[in-house]
Design a protein around this motif. Structure first.
Motif, PDB file in Angstrom:
ATOM      1  N   ALA A   1      31.804 -52.900 -36.452  1.00 37.46           N
ATOM      2  CA  ALA A   1      32.633 -53.927 -35.825  1.00 37.46           C
ATOM      3  C   ALA A   1      33.021 -53.526 -34.395  1.00 37.46           C
ATOM      4  O   ALA A   1      33.067 -54.370 -33.493  1.00 37.46           O
ATOM      5  N   MET A   2      33.267 -52.257 -34.179  1.00 35.48           N
ATOM      6  CA  MET A   2      33.654 -51.780 -32.848  1.00 35.48           C
ATOM      7  C   MET A   2      32.505 -51.830 -31.855  1.00 35.48           C
ATOM      8  O   MET A   2      32.729 -51.942 -30.656  1.00 35.48           O
ATOM      9  N   THR A   3      31.274 -51.734 -32.345  1.00 34.93           N
ATOM     10  CA  THR A   3      30.129 -51.694 -31.431  1.00 34.93           C
ATOM     11  C   THR A   3      29.563 -53.078 -31.127  1.00 34.93           C
ATOM     12  O   THR A   3      28.622 -53.188 -30.349  1.00 34.93           O
ATOM     13  N   ARG A   4      30.113 -54.100 -31.718  1.00 34.78           N
ATOM     14  CA  ARG A   4      29.711 -55.466 -31.380  1.00 34.78           C
ATOM     15  C   ARG A   4      30.318 -55.834 -30.031  1.00 34.78           C
ATOM     16  O   ARG A   4      31.265 -55.211 -29.577  1.00 34.78           O
ATOM     17  N   GLN A   5      29.766 -56.850 -29.410  1.00 35.85           N
ATOM     18  CA  GLN A   5      30.293 -57.274 -28.109  1.00 35.85           C
ATOM     19  C   GLN A   5      30.638 -58.741 -28.138  1.00 35.85           C
ATOM     20  O   GLN A   5      29.720 -59.560 -28.257  1.00 35.85           O
ATOM     21  N   PRO A   6      31.889 -59.142 -28.116  1.00 35.72           N
ATOM     22  CA  PRO A   6      33.051 -58.258 -28.083  1.00 35.72           C
ATOM     23  C   PRO A   6      33.288 -57.634 -29.457  1.00 35.72           C
ATOM     24  O   PRO A   6      32.796 -58.140 -30.475  1.00 35.72           O
ATOM     25  N   PRO A   7      34.061 -56.568 -29.510  1.00 33.09           N
ATOM     26  CA  PRO A   7      34.345 -55.945 -30.803  1.00 33.09           C
ATOM     27  C   PRO A   7      34.962 -56.953 -31.778  1.00 33.09           C
ATOM     28  O   PRO A   7      35.768 -57.797 -31.383  1.00 33.09           O
ATOM     29  N   THR A   8      34.565 -56.846 -33.023  1.00 28.32           N
ATOM     30  CA  THR A   8      35.139 -57.701 -34.072  1.00 28.32           C
ATOM     31  C   THR A   8      36.122 -56.878 -34.912  1.00 28.32           C
ATOM     32  O   THR A   8      36.161 -56.980 -36.131  1.00 28.32           O
TER      33      THR A   8
ATOM     34  N   PHE B   1      44.539 -52.142 -38.776  1.00 23.58           N
ATOM     35  CA  PHE B   1      43.293 -52.680 -38.233  1.00 23.58           C
ATOM     36  C   PHE B   1      42.753 -53.760 -39.161  1.00 23.58           C
ATOM     37  O   PHE B   1      43.095 -53.820 -40.348  1.00 23.58           O
ATOM     38  N   SER B   2      41.913 -54.607 -38.614  1.00 26.50           N
ATOM     39  CA  SER B   2      41.128 -55.536 -39.423  1.00 26.50           C
ATOM     40  C   SER B   2      39.782 -55.721 -38.737  1.00 26.50           C
ATOM     41  O   SER B   2      39.690 -55.691 -37.509  1.00 26.50           O
ATOM     42  N   CYS B   3      38.750 -55.878 -39.548  1.00 27.35           N
ATOM     43  CA  CYS B   3      37.399 -56.064 -39.030  1.00 27.35           C
ATOM     44  C   CYS B   3      36.771 -57.306 -39.656  1.00 27.35           C
ATOM     45  O   CYS B   3      37.168 -57.736 -40.737  1.00 27.35           O
ATOM     46  N   HIS B   4      35.807 -57.842 -38.974  1.00 26.97           N
ATOM     47  CA  HIS B   4      34.968 -58.902 -39.525  1.00 26.97           C
ATOM     48  C   HIS B   4      33.588 -58.765 -38.906  1.00 26.97           C
ATOM     49  O   HIS B   4      33.417 -58.054 -37.915  1.00 26.97           O
ATOM     50  N   GLU B   5      32.592 -59.391 -39.542  1.00 26.21           N
ATOM     51  CA  GLU B   5      31.209 -59.278 -39.080  1.00 26.21           C
ATOM     52  C   GLU B   5      30.777 -57.807 -39.046  1.00 26.21           C
ATOM     53  O   GLU B   5      30.033 -57.401 -38.152  1.00 26.21           O
ATOM     54  N   ALA B   6      31.214 -57.023 -39.999  1.00 26.21           N
ATOM     55  CA  ALA B   6      30.857 -55.605 -40.032  1.00 26.21           C
ATOM     56  C   ALA B   6      29.669 -55.362 -40.960  1.00 26.21           C
ATOM     57  O   ALA B   6      28.587 -55.007 -40.504  1.00 26.21           O
ATOM     58  N   THR B   7      29.848 -55.597 -42.257  1.00 22.82           N
ATOM     59  CA  THR B   7      28.778 -55.359 -43.206  1.00 22.82           C
ATOM     60  C   THR B   7      27.829 -56.547 -43.307  1.00 22.82           C
ATOM     61  O   THR B   7      26.638 -56.378 -43.522  1.00 22.82           O
ATOM     62  N   ALA B   8      28.351 -57.751 -43.114  1.00 22.59           N
ATOM     63  CA  ALA B   8      27.523 -58.957 -43.181  1.00 22.59           C
ATOM     64  C   ALA B   8      28.144 -60.034 -42.293  1.00 22.59           C
ATOM     65  O   ALA B   8      29.364 -60.038 -42.082  1.00 22.59           O
TER      66      ALA B   8
ATOM     67  N   ASP C   1      39.310 -65.617 -35.255  1.00 24.85           N
ATOM     68  CA  ASP C   1      38.150 -65.247 -34.454  1.00 24.85           C
ATOM     69  C   ASP C   1      36.857 -65.760 -35.093  1.00 24.85           C
ATOM     70  O   ASP C   1      35.971 -66.275 -34.406  1.00 24.85           O
ATOM     71  N   LEU C   2      36.743 -65.633 -36.419  1.00 26.03           N
ATOM     72  CA  LEU C   2      35.582 -66.182 -37.118  1.00 26.03           C
ATOM     73  C   LEU C   2      35.480 -67.692 -36.912  1.00 26.03           C
ATOM     74  O   LEU C   2      34.399 -68.232 -36.686  1.00 26.03           O
TER      75      LEU C   2
ATOM     76  N   THR D   1      36.610 -69.377 -34.336  1.00 24.57           N
ATOM     77  CA  THR D   1      36.187 -69.567 -32.951  1.00 24.57           C
ATOM     78  C   THR D   1      34.686 -69.317 -32.796  1.00 24.57           C
ATOM     79  O   THR D   1      34.027 -69.956 -31.974  1.00 24.57           O
ATOM     80  N   MET D   2      34.150 -68.421 -33.602  1.00 22.68           N
ATOM     81  CA  MET D   2      32.717 -68.121 -33.553  1.00 22.68           C
ATOM     82  C   MET D   2      31.881 -69.264 -34.135  1.00 22.68           C
ATOM     83  O   MET D   2      30.662 -69.245 -34.017  1.00 22.68           O
ATOM     84  N   GLY D   3      32.545 -70.237 -34.764  1.00 28.56           N
ATOM     85  CA  GLY D   3      31.834 -71.400 -35.272  1.00 28.56           C
ATOM     86  C   GLY D   3      31.665 -71.463 -36.776  1.00 28.56           C
ATOM     87  O   GLY D   3      31.066 -72.399 -37.299  1.00 28.56           O
ATOM     88  N   TYR D   4      32.205 -70.502 -37.496  1.00 30.21           N
ATOM     89  CA  TYR D   4      32.093 -70.523 -38.947  1.00 30.21           C
ATOM     90  C   TYR D   4      33.062 -71.536 -39.552  1.00 30.21           C
ATOM     91  O   TYR D   4      34.170 -71.707 -39.051  1.00 30.21           O
ATOM     92  N   GLY D   5      32.633 -72.195 -40.615  1.00 28.57           N
ATOM     93  CA  GLY D   5      33.494 -73.118 -41.336  1.00 28.57           C
ATOM     94  C   GLY D   5      34.233 -72.443 -42.477  1.00 28.57           C
ATOM     95  O   GLY D   5      35.298 -72.894 -42.896  1.00 28.57           O
ATOM     96  N   TYR D   6      33.650 -71.369 -42.982  1.00 32.99           N
ATOM     97  CA  TYR D   6      34.221 -70.619 -44.093  1.00 32.99           C
ATOM     98  C   TYR D   6      34.102 -69.139 -43.788  1.00 32.99           C
ATOM     99  O   TYR D   6      33.219 -68.722 -43.041  1.00 32.99           O
ATOM    100  N   ALA D   7      34.964 -68.344 -44.388  1.00 31.71           N
ATOM    101  CA  ALA D   7      34.873 -66.893 -44.292  1.00 31.71           C
ATOM    102  C   ALA D   7      34.832 -66.329 -45.705  1.00 31.71           C
ATOM    103  O   ALA D   7      35.426 -66.892 -46.629  1.00 31.71           O
ATOM    104  N   ILE D   8      34.145 -65.224 -45.842  1.00 34.02           N
ATOM    105  CA  ILE D   8      34.067 -64.523 -47.114  1.00 34.02           C
ATOM    106  C   ILE D   8      34.871 -63.236 -46.988  1.00 34.02           C
ATOM    107  O   ILE D   8      34.694 -62.488 -46.030  1.00 34.02           O
TER     108      ILE D   8
END
Length: 156
Positions: A57-64, A77-84, A113-114, A116-123
Motif C-alpha cells: 500500500a505504501m509503494t502505490r502512487q499515491p500511497p493507499t 494505520f489503515s490500508c486498501h488496495e494492498a493484497t487485492a 478513497d476507494l 473516489t477511485m471509482g469503486y461502487g463496493y469495497a471488500i
C-alpha cells in the motif's frame, strides 16, 4: 469471512472529525519517505504479515495507506488496495488508544478513497471485529468467502 460495503450508501462520518480533534489526532495519507518508520511500527505492533501488506500500500502512487498521528507519533494505520484491488485492510490502532474513534476515522478515510477511485463496493477481507464494521458502515458478510484470498498463505 469477508464483508461487503456499499460505497454509494456509505454513511457520513459525523463523529470522527470532532472526536479526532478532541483527542489531538490527525488522520492523513502516508508519505513515501515515512515507509520504513510506518512498516517497522506495524511489524512491531501487528506482525510481519500486516507489515507486508502495508508495504504494498505504501509503494502505490499515491500511497493507499492512511495514518493516525498524535503528538507527532504514529498511533494507527489503515490500508486498501494492498493484497487485492478493492480490498480494505489491514488496519490497526495502538492498543492504549483504542476506543477514541481512531479506527473509525481510518476506516472512513480508506473507504472514501476507494469510492473516489471509482469503486461502487469495497471488500473487507478476513474481518475480525465484524460488529464494528456492521455498525460503522453497514457491512454485510459475503457468503462462502472463507477462506478467501488468504487461503494457503505461508506462516512464519
Amino acid at each position: 469471512m469477508d464483508y461487503l460495503v456499499n460505497l454509494s450508501t456509505l454513511p457520513q462520518d459525523k463523529k470522527s472529525p470532532d472526536a479526532m480533534a478532541k483527542a489531538g489526532v490527525t488522520i492523513r495519507r502516508a508519505l513515501p519517505p515515512e515507509l520504513k518508520l510506518i512498516i517497522r511500527w506495524i511489524d512491531e505492533h501487528f506482525g510481519e504479515a500486516w507489515a507486508g501488506e502495508a508495504t504494498v500500500a505504501m509503494t502505490r502512487q499515491p500511497p493507499t495507506c492512511f495514518i493516525a498521528t498524535r503528538e507527532g507519533k504514529l498511533v494507527g494505520f489503515s490500508c486498501h488496495e494492498a493484497t487485492a484491488p478493492d480490498f480494505f485492510g489491514p488496519t490497526g490502532v495502538d492498543e492504549s488508544l483504542r476506543g477514541l474513534g481512531i479506527g473509525r476515522a481510518l476506516l472512513f478515510a480508506s473507504l472514501n478513497d476507494l469510492k473516489t477511485m471509482g469503486y461502487g463496493y469495497a471488500i473487507i477481507g478476513d474481518v475480525g471485529p465484524s460488529a464494528f464494521y456492521e455498525k460503522a458502515v453497514n457491512a454485510i458478510p459475503i457468503p462462502d468467502s472463507t477462506p478467501g484470498i488468504y487461503a494457503g498463505m505461508l506462516k512464519s
